[in-house]
Each structure stands twice: as structure tokens, then as C-alpha cells.
Design a protein around this motif. Sequence first.
Motif, PDB file in Angstrom:
ATOM      1  N   ASN A  42      46.704  33.294  74.660  1.00 35.68           N
ATOM      2  CA  ASN A  42      47.461  32.080  74.956  1.00 35.68           C
ATOM      3  C   ASN A  42      48.970  32.284  74.822  1.00 35.68           C
ATOM      4  O   ASN A  42      49.742  31.349  75.065  1.00 35.68           O
ATOM      5  N   ALA A  43      49.388  33.466  74.418  1.00 33.47           N
ATOM      6  CA  ALA A  43      50.824  33.738  74.285  1.00 33.47           C
ATOM      7  C   ALA A  43      51.467  33.816  75.665  1.00 33.47           C
ATOM      8  O   ALA A  43      50.878  34.318  76.623  1.00 33.47           O
ATOM      9  N   SER A  44      52.684  33.318  75.749  1.00 32.89           N
ATOM     10  CA  SER A  44      53.482  33.478  76.968  1.00 32.89           C
ATOM     11  C   SER A  44      54.369  34.697  76.826  1.00 32.89           C
ATOM     12  O   SER A  44      54.882  34.976  75.736  1.00 32.89           O
ATOM     13  N   VAL A  45      54.532  35.448  77.884  1.00 39.08           N
ATOM     14  CA  VAL A  45      55.362  36.649  77.893  1.00 39.08           C
ATOM     15  C   VAL A  45      56.404  36.500  78.979  1.00 39.08           C
ATOM     16  O   VAL A  45      56.080  36.226  80.139  1.00 39.08           O
ATOM     17  N   GLU A  46      57.662  36.656  78.601  1.00 42.18           N
ATOM     18  CA  GLU A  46      58.778  36.493  79.541  1.00 42.18           C
ATOM     19  C   GLU A  46      59.795  37.593  79.287  1.00 42.18           C
ATOM     20  O   GLU A  46      60.017  37.995  78.138  1.00 42.18           O
ATOM     21  N   VAL A  47      60.405  38.094  80.336  1.00 40.54           N
ATOM     22  CA  VAL A  47      61.473  39.078  80.219  1.00 40.54           C
ATOM     23  C   VAL A  47      62.767  38.442  80.699  1.00 40.54           C
ATOM     24  O   VAL A  47      62.868  37.988  81.847  1.00 40.54           O
TER      25      VAL A  47
ATOM     26  N   ILE B 126      57.893  36.884  73.545  1.00 39.63           N
ATOM     27  CA  ILE B 126      56.491  36.487  73.465  1.00 39.63           C
ATOM     28  C   ILE B 126      56.403  35.289  72.517  1.00 39.63           C
ATOM     29  O   ILE B 126      56.837  35.379  71.366  1.00 39.63           O
ATOM     30  N   LEU B 127      55.828  34.189  72.982  1.00 34.54           N
ATOM     31  CA  LEU B 127      55.753  32.954  72.199  1.00 34.54           C
ATOM     32  C   LEU B 127      54.309  32.479  72.119  1.00 34.54           C
ATOM     33  O   LEU B 127      53.611  32.398  73.139  1.00 34.54           O
ATOM     34  N   LEU B 128      53.862  32.144  70.912  1.00 40.55           N
ATOM     35  CA  LEU B 128      52.508  31.638  70.706  1.00 40.55           C
ATOM     36  C   LEU B 128      52.546  30.521  69.661  1.00 40.55           C
ATOM     37  O   LEU B 128      52.482  30.777  68.462  1.00 40.55           O
ATOM     38  N   PRO B 129      52.648  29.266  70.099  1.00 41.72           N
ATOM     39  CA  PRO B 129      52.629  28.153  69.137  1.00 41.72           C
ATOM     40  C   PRO B 129      51.245  27.985  68.519  1.00 41.72           C
ATOM     41  O   PRO B 129      50.219  28.167  69.187  1.00 41.72           O
ATOM     42  N   ASP B 130      51.223  27.623  67.234  1.00 41.03           N
ATOM     43  CA  ASP B 130      49.982  27.355  66.513  1.00 41.03           C
ATOM     44  C   ASP B 130      50.334  26.514  65.296  1.00 41.03           C
ATOM     45  O   ASP B 130      51.312  26.800  64.600  1.00 41.03           O
TER      46      ASP B 130
ATOM     47  N   VAL C 136      57.296  35.301  68.529  1.00 40.09           N
ATOM     48  CA  VAL C 136      57.330  34.165  67.610  1.00 40.09           C
ATOM     49  C   VAL C 136      55.958  33.503  67.638  1.00 40.09           C
ATOM     50  O   VAL C 136      55.450  33.158  68.712  1.00 40.09           O
ATOM     51  N   VAL C 137      55.362  33.324  66.458  1.00 38.26           N
ATOM     52  CA  VAL C 137      54.054  32.693  66.342  1.00 38.26           C
ATOM     53  C   VAL C 137      54.112  31.680  65.200  1.00 38.26           C
ATOM     54  O   VAL C 137      54.650  31.981  64.129  1.00 38.26           O
ATOM     55  N   GLY C 138      53.584  30.481  65.423  1.00 43.90           N
ATOM     56  CA  GLY C 138      53.534  29.493  64.357  1.00 43.90           C
ATOM     57  C   GLY C 138      53.737  28.083  64.853  1.00 43.90           C
ATOM     58  O   GLY C 138      53.556  27.774  66.046  1.00 43.90           O
ATOM     59  N   ASP C 139      54.148  27.230  63.935  1.00 39.72           N
ATOM     60  CA  ASP C 139      54.262  25.799  64.189  1.00 39.72           C
ATOM     61  C   ASP C 139      55.656  25.493  64.730  1.00 39.72           C
ATOM     62  O   ASP C 139      56.576  25.174  63.977  1.00 39.72           O
TER      63      ASP C 139
ATOM     64  N   GLU D  76      51.851  36.027  60.943  1.00 37.42           N
ATOM     65  CA  GLU D  76      52.581  37.293  60.901  1.00 37.42           C
ATOM     66  C   GLU D  76      51.768  38.409  61.558  1.00 37.42           C
ATOM     67  O   GLU D  76      52.310  39.250  62.285  1.00 37.42           O
ATOM     68  N   ASP D  77      50.458  38.411  61.302  1.00 37.20           N
ATOM     69  CA  ASP D  77      49.587  39.372  61.977  1.00 37.20           C
ATOM     70  C   ASP D  77      49.671  39.205  63.492  1.00 37.20           C
ATOM     71  O   ASP D  77      49.755  40.192  64.232  1.00 37.20           O
ATOM     72  N   ALA D  78      49.600  37.966  63.945  1.00 40.08           N
ATOM     73  CA  ALA D  78      49.607  37.709  65.387  1.00 40.08           C
ATOM     74  C   ALA D  78      50.913  38.174  66.016  1.00 40.08           C
ATOM     75  O   ALA D  78      50.916  38.841  67.062  1.00 40.08           O
ATOM     76  N   ALA D  79      52.040  37.839  65.381  1.00 39.10           N
ATOM     77  CA  ALA D  79      53.334  38.264  65.914  1.00 39.10           C
ATOM     78  C   ALA D  79      53.433  39.787  65.917  1.00 39.10           C
ATOM     79  O   ALA D  79      53.963  40.390  66.854  1.00 39.10           O
ATOM     80  N   HIS D  80      52.933  40.399  64.847  1.00 40.19           N
ATOM     81  CA  HIS D  80      52.975  41.856  64.775  1.00 40.19           C
ATOM     82  C   HIS D  80      52.181  42.489  65.907  1.00 40.19           C
ATOM     83  O   HIS D  80      52.672  43.389  66.600  1.00 40.19           O
ATOM     84  N   GLN D  81      50.955  42.036  66.126  1.00 37.54           N
ATOM     85  CA  GLN D  81      50.115  42.644  67.154  1.00 37.54           C
ATOM     86  C   GLN D  81      50.711  42.480  68.547  1.00 37.54           C
ATOM     87  O   GLN D  81      50.702  43.411  69.357  1.00 37.54           O
ATOM     88  N   LEU D  82      51.224  41.304  68.838  1.00 37.59           N
ATOM     89  CA  LEU D  82      51.802  41.062  70.155  1.00 37.59           C
ATOM     90  C   LEU D  82      53.023  41.948  70.384  1.00 37.59           C
ATOM     91  O   LEU D  82      53.178  42.561  71.444  1.00 37.59           O
TER      92      LEU D  82
END
Length: 826
Positions: A47-52, A60-64, A234-237, A409-415
Motif C-alpha cells: 500500500n506504500a506510494s513510491v514517487e521520484v 516512499i509513504l505508507l500511512p498507518d 515515512v511510515v506511521g500516523d 520502523e521495520d516497515a520504513a526500513h524494509q521499504l
Amino acid sequence: MNALLRRLSVTFFARRPRFVSLRYRALPAIAMLLYLATGEAALDLRNASVEVLDNGLTVILLPDRHFPVASVQSLYRVGARNEVTGKTGLAHFLEHMAFRDSKNFPGTGLVSSIYAVGGEWHGYTWTDETTYFSTVPREHVGLLLRIEADRMSALIISEEDMQAERGAVLAEMHMYENLPSSMLVDAVNYMSFLAHPYRNNTIGWESDIQSLEHADVLDFYRQHYHPANAVIAVVGDFDRDLVREQIQVLFGNLPRRPATPPPHTIEPRQNGLRRMTLRADNSQRQFMIAYRAPSANSPDYAPFLVLQEILGTGSGVNFLQNDWGTAIDSGSVLFGSADNMTTWYPPSAQDYVFIIGGFAPADDTELQVEERVESRVARVRDRILDAETVAKAVADVEAALTLDVQTTEDAAHQLAYFSGLGALDVLLELPRRLAAVNASDVQRLARTYLSPEQRSIAWHLPTTDSMQYDIAPRVDRLLPPAALVRPPGVTANPPPLLATLSGGMPVVLQPSNFSPLVHLQIVFPSNNRPDSISNDPILDHSSLHFEAPASQLGRITAQSAQALATTRQQESAPAALSGVPEVRLDQEFDRLIGAHATARTGINNPALIAVAGDFDGASMLDELEAYFGKLHAARLKQRPARALPDEAVVIHIGSPVAQAQLGYLVPAPGPEEPLGDAYRLVLYILSHDYEGRLGKKAISDSGLAYYIASRYRSDGSNAWITLSAGVDPDKLSALRDLFASELERLSSDTPTELEVRDAKQNMIGRLESAAQSNAELTERLATEWLWYGELLTPELLRERLDVVSRADIVEAAKGLARGIQLVVMQ
């Protein structure tokens, strides 16, 4: 800011040290349930968005919204592979400097500002990448973005700071020289790569570090730290549109430059056995066998993960899940061919290594061990395995992937990590690729990569031994809290539940569907259980840990109850005194504190059961009642605090060490006492990780140490504070003097209102941001209940800290200076 056992340089110790032991610990074998593939996690990396951006920056952005936190990871595609002879260690040295000073965050504001809002920060350098990551309460996500913008374009690297940091880097390097695993990894990689710069160890060679010049670091920074060579995840609220806008403001105007290319050199095929022997006093006979192995970009990557699982045991594809290997399971092909065996297969941008490690049994020669390991590998190489074995291995790898992402933090790291390798599509498609692996693929890879002539073997042996066979020669605005619009569709975690079973056993439950797992922790008032993991910071307690998919809720409770019934009456012998200075210091802390010698009641029963994960609270209570309802809760008996010796304790371990250890121990009030909170606040002011009064002087200003660990430990009534630092032997005297003078200065120059305010804000912020994985949640809840008899909220903690008076701070500052030093040296 370190070299993870020299090849991976990690800046850890907020959740873990700047160097990793990393935050992922192995569960006891008896407690380790078989992970089976389940439904999708609520947090889906797809569900992460990827933009250059126009300047080449990958965003890479993944709200949660499961937790009220946000994690930011910035990664640069540069590491030890980009260094040249004579200037090794540059990438890692620059990483150290990137935590010191910048235009908008002077001094050590790049890290102190994160501490001040209750956040944590890490970083590491490896052969492919250098990365920085932080987690803060959600309203401070803009702060992290501003920090990363300054890190990319506005670092201030002074010659004076370089001299101080050089000492910290060398102290870190010498720390790893005490660790045989670190030296063995260096050895097998150096042998494996004759042409490719993957042979470089990340921290560099000592003579190179000593001779690095100011211009070298500046040039390296300007060449490699720019948008087209970077990834921001960036991952989180947070609100996706607002964060994207802020990133555009902060980074969008930075100029575009060519990205750093990977090395062009292709390592020739290895056609002959290579070996090396290292020696040290008090060494066990430890070995590593390295084979070159496919990169994350290779079509062979997914099949090789399955091959690793069949030979030994994998641990997913999160680079941070283990240090130098995952312990081999009893059902694996390699099991029993040596003692304490591991396998290690890190994701890489270009073909890297697969390492088998272990220790020689007492009655075996080194040659016998090598031949036995080779005979096991040959089983997979010489025949096609049955489809059932391969299918089980595929399922086990798929299940291990679930553990890769347990925090934002895991999610941001992996992405960011896989994007940096150019393999983000591989990560997101890995389940599909694994499902296509068959038995022929496994045999083909074993024949391609694991032939006997492709081995590089290194042994770490005692200096008194001889080899037992002949060796062949060979923009400045924060995102306002009110603007954070939470993403729809996923609800935040509910508050934890505190209940008591019918027999009196307290249970703490934290429902969280962040990952499709359930973690159950059984806490005992004893450190003497051979099957358990000691709790820190809870003195005189240990735990059994169980984890399984949420779909197997009944299984986890049944197996935990069975384990409790069959093992709870066992007690283990005290551990032998270690020859590793860091471990020996911890043993001496425990001896002086009196850990392991506590009077106990109800030793056959636990003190508490804590559960976190994807479950319904009522159903979980029913399960726990069915299996544990008749148990009575065990409690520690009150015991008087031990008196400390009058003078410093100096321990000589009797063999040369690359780095000594300096410790400090002082009694403290218990956690329920207001003065206990004052001691913890003053401890933060004195030292927290790389900061605080002592941390700045010892690390940033003088380079006497690499890291200072500070801990407040309690059994719920008595408490102790410990400080520890690795130090080069020739700097030990200076660091001892600095410890003494800074402790004395706490009384003469008492903490300011600003220092106290920052310390309070850190404690409150860490309550929100420190625990996200199910294991972290159960550990935190167990600690709170055992320390306070209740569960903390930010509001309740704020009330506790508000009653800490100025007089309490002054008394704590004086009390903290009444301890003793401990020294572990040659």
C-alpha cells in the motif's frame, strides 16, 4: 555509527545500541512455535506510494494509524563498496559525523532534538548503503524531515569534530576486535572477494582511519549525499498529502546530480578452497564457511532463501533480524554437524555471501567438522529433494517474512532498504516468487553456488592450540498536530486490558492487528530457569516467550501451558565467568546487585502473563482461563538492598583485550517512589546513549568512548542504576576521571529547568514511541505492572513526573554520585 560487527556498521541503542544486537532476539527453542502462513497483515507494504522527485529523490509513504507514532528512514546508496584502498572506513566515518552538527541543528541537535520529544534514532553503514532512521510521537514527524533535509545538504563537518569522532570510531573498531564472530566475518569476506570491493570491512582499517583527512570526508559527503542517491521512507500516523508537500518543500529545491553507480567489477568465479586461521587467548574453536551467493536482484534470490531454510534456518529478509546468523533448527540438514550452528544470507545489491557458522565439538578436529558440514551440504547438492520438504521450506520462509515488519520502523526500513538495493519489486513480489520454487531449483542452486571448491573457511582458535591438520598455503516548519488527518480504514489500537484469572493470576492484554501474530510472555520471579530469557530492566525475573499466527490462538496457549508444566521446576547452574569484557562486566553487575540470589515464593508459578497481538480480548481471556485459571501468582519476597564495596572493583580477565570496559553502579529508589522518578530524570541528564552531559564529553568532545549504556533496573522494590562503556586501554584512566568529574558536577552544577523538562518529555514520549512489536508491547506492559502495580498512560506518567520537585532533583543528583566504578581489563 558503527560497523555491525565491523561489516555492518550500525548506530543503535535507542531500542538497541547504535551497534546492533539488534533488537531481535531468538526465542528459546521450547517456546518457539512453528510459524505458518496466515492472512495478510493490517500493515501491507504494497500500500506504500513510491514517487521520484524531479531531482531524483525517491519518496516512499505508507500511512498507518495503529500507533500514534511516525518513523522516517533516509538511505544513501553508498557504503564500503564505494571506498578505495587507503581510505577505507570513509562511509562509516561520515555516518558518525552526520549525527553531530548541521546548519539548523547545531551542536548535537540532530540527535538531542529527537530525544527531547521522546523519540529514538538509529543509523548504520553497510557495504551497499548508509541509512538513518528515527521514530517519534506522530506530531513530530516534521522534525524528522527537517533533520534529514539538514543531513542531506547542510552538515557542518569541522576538523575539530573529526578528531574527537576519530577516537569514537577507533573505540568502536576495538570493541569488535573482542568478538570472534566479527573477525571471522571480515576474514571470510576478505577471502571471498579478490576483485570486488565487497571485500572491504565497513569500519575500515585502523591505519586508514588514523590518516583520513578533513577533505576526504567533505569530498565523500558532497559526492554521495544528494537527492538522486537517496531514498526517504515515512511510515506511521500521518497525512500522506501533507507529508508529501513538506518533503517537496524541504528537499525539492536541492539540485540533481548523478547517482552513485554500483561497482562495475564482476568477481570471478572461485575455483579453489581458501582458508585462514585467526588466534586469540580464551577463544573457543569457532568457524565460518562462506560461499558466494545471489543478490536480491537475482532470479535466484527467492530459491536461495528456500535453500537456506532447508540447510539451516532463515529469518526473513530484514537485514536487522540477526547479527551474524540465525540458529539452525533441529529438523534442518546441517543440524548436528557442529555446535551452535548458524546460517547468514543478507540481502545485497550484487552477489554477496552465504555463511555457515558454528563451533567445533570438544572431541572433533577442525577437519572432521569441515568434512561433516560438507557431507550435509552434499545431500542437497547431489539429489533432488522430495516435494513435501521443499513445500515446507517455502512455507517456513513465507512465515518468517511475517516477522520482518512488526513496527513502523521495520516497515520504513524494509521499504527504503530494498529500494536502495534496486529490489523493491522483489520484496513486494517475494511471496509469489517463493510459491514458484520447486525441488529442481533447490538442487540447481546448491550445485551452482555450494560446491566444495567455492568455500572460504576461517577458524578462530586459541593461541595455545595448533591446527589439527596441515594448512595449504593460500523549509523550517513543522507539521502542526492539528493537521494530522489519520488514514481511514484501520482503527488505532485499543487501550490494554488488565484482568485477573480465577486463581489470582494477573494477565495484561494488548490487542493490536499491526501484524497477524500473537505474542505471549510468561514472567517468573526467578532468573534461574534454563529455558527462559532474563528480563531487563526487571531484576530477578525471567520469561518464556511464545509467538504464533493469530489463527492459531488455541495452539499458542496450549503449547505455553505445556512448556510451563514440563519445565518450570528446573533451575540452571550459574553461567561461567566470561572472557569477553562486556559480558564479564554485566556478570559483575549482577553479582554486586545480588541478582539470581533472591528469595522467592511460589517458584512453580508465574508472576504475570502478558499477551499482545491480533486477537479479541474476551476470547483471549477465555483461552487463558482454560489453561492458567488455577494458577496462583508468585511474588518476590522483599529483601534488603546489598551494600556496595567501599572502593572500585577491578577485574583482570587474564588475556589481552582490544577494549576494556568501564562500569558504574549505584543504588536507587524503587520505581513507585517519587524519588525513583527523580533518579531516572537525572540519569537521562547525565547520560543517554550518545548524549547527556557525560555522553557529550566522553564521545562527541573527546572521543574517549563510542557509546555509554545507561540503565535503571528494579525488581519492583529495590533499584539500581548502571553505566557501562567500552574504552581503549590507553584511554581508560582518562575516562575514569571523566566519569568521576561529571558525577561530581551533578551536585555542584545541578540540572537546569530546561534539562529537567527535556528529560520529562523524553520519558513521556518514549512511553508512546518505544514499543510497537508484540514482543516489545508485552515486555513494556509486564515491566509497568511489576514496577507500579498498574499500567501507565502518558497522562498518568505526566502526573507522576509533575510531583517531582526541585529538591528531589537535587537529592537525586547527589545520590547518583554515591556509587562505585567497575573496571574489566586484561
